[in-house]
Design an enzyme around this catalytic site. Sequence first.
Site, short mmCIF file in Angstrom:
data_model
loop_
_atom_site.label_atom_id
_atom_site.label_comp_id
_atom_site.label_asym_id
_atom_site.label_seq_id
_atom_site.Cartn_x
_atom_site.Cartn_y
_atom_site.Cartn_z
N HIS A 278 12.49 6.42 1.87
CA HIS A 278 12.47 7.63 2.69
C HIS A 278 13.85 7.71 3.32
O HIS A 278 14.31 6.74 3.93
CB HIS A 278 11.40 7.55 3.78
CG HIS A 278 10.05 7.22 3.25
ND1 HIS A 278 9.24 8.15 2.65
CD2 HIS A 278 9.39 6.04 3.19
CE1 HIS A 278 8.12 7.56 2.26
NE2 HIS A 278 8.19 6.28 2.58
N CYS B 224 3.80 -8.06 -6.71
CA CYS B 224 2.61 -8.91 -6.69
C CYS B 224 2.91 -10.34 -7.15
O CYS B 224 2.04 -11.20 -7.07
CB CYS B 224 1.49 -8.30 -7.52
SG CYS B 224 1.87 -8.17 -9.27
N SER C 60 3.52 -3.34 -8.52
CA SER C 60 3.16 -2.63 -7.30
C SER C 60 4.00 -1.37 -7.13
O SER C 60 3.75 -0.40 -7.82
CB SER C 60 3.23 -3.49 -6.04
OG SER C 60 2.54 -2.80 -5.01
#
Length: 116
Positions: free
Chosen positions: A69, A84, A64
Amino acid sequence: MTTGQEWLVDASGCSPGLLKDAAALAALFEELLVLLDLKVVGQPQWHVFPEPGGITGLTLLAESHLAIHTFPEHGFAALNVYCCRPRTRPDFESLLARHLKAASCEVRELKRGVMA
């Protein structure tokens, strides 16, 4: 049965300088890749925002993705790890203290794709 798990990590009290350092963030991602035995697909992407902004990073995985950020003006980083397949939870508090000098971490774990 679940089809994946996701960790949402909010790190506070981080070093503003490290939150603007793409190499420091890449080192954090590299350690997570090794710890969780994840496979990178393509090249990691890093976007450095103009001052006083931070960095947004994304690594696509066979399992995945990893995303971060950073907000150096607030000493804050938001990390997202989505797999996953089930994995053992890393010690995010220690990792982020070491890589970003985080004073505190809030970790939320979500089970994704829960099926009855």
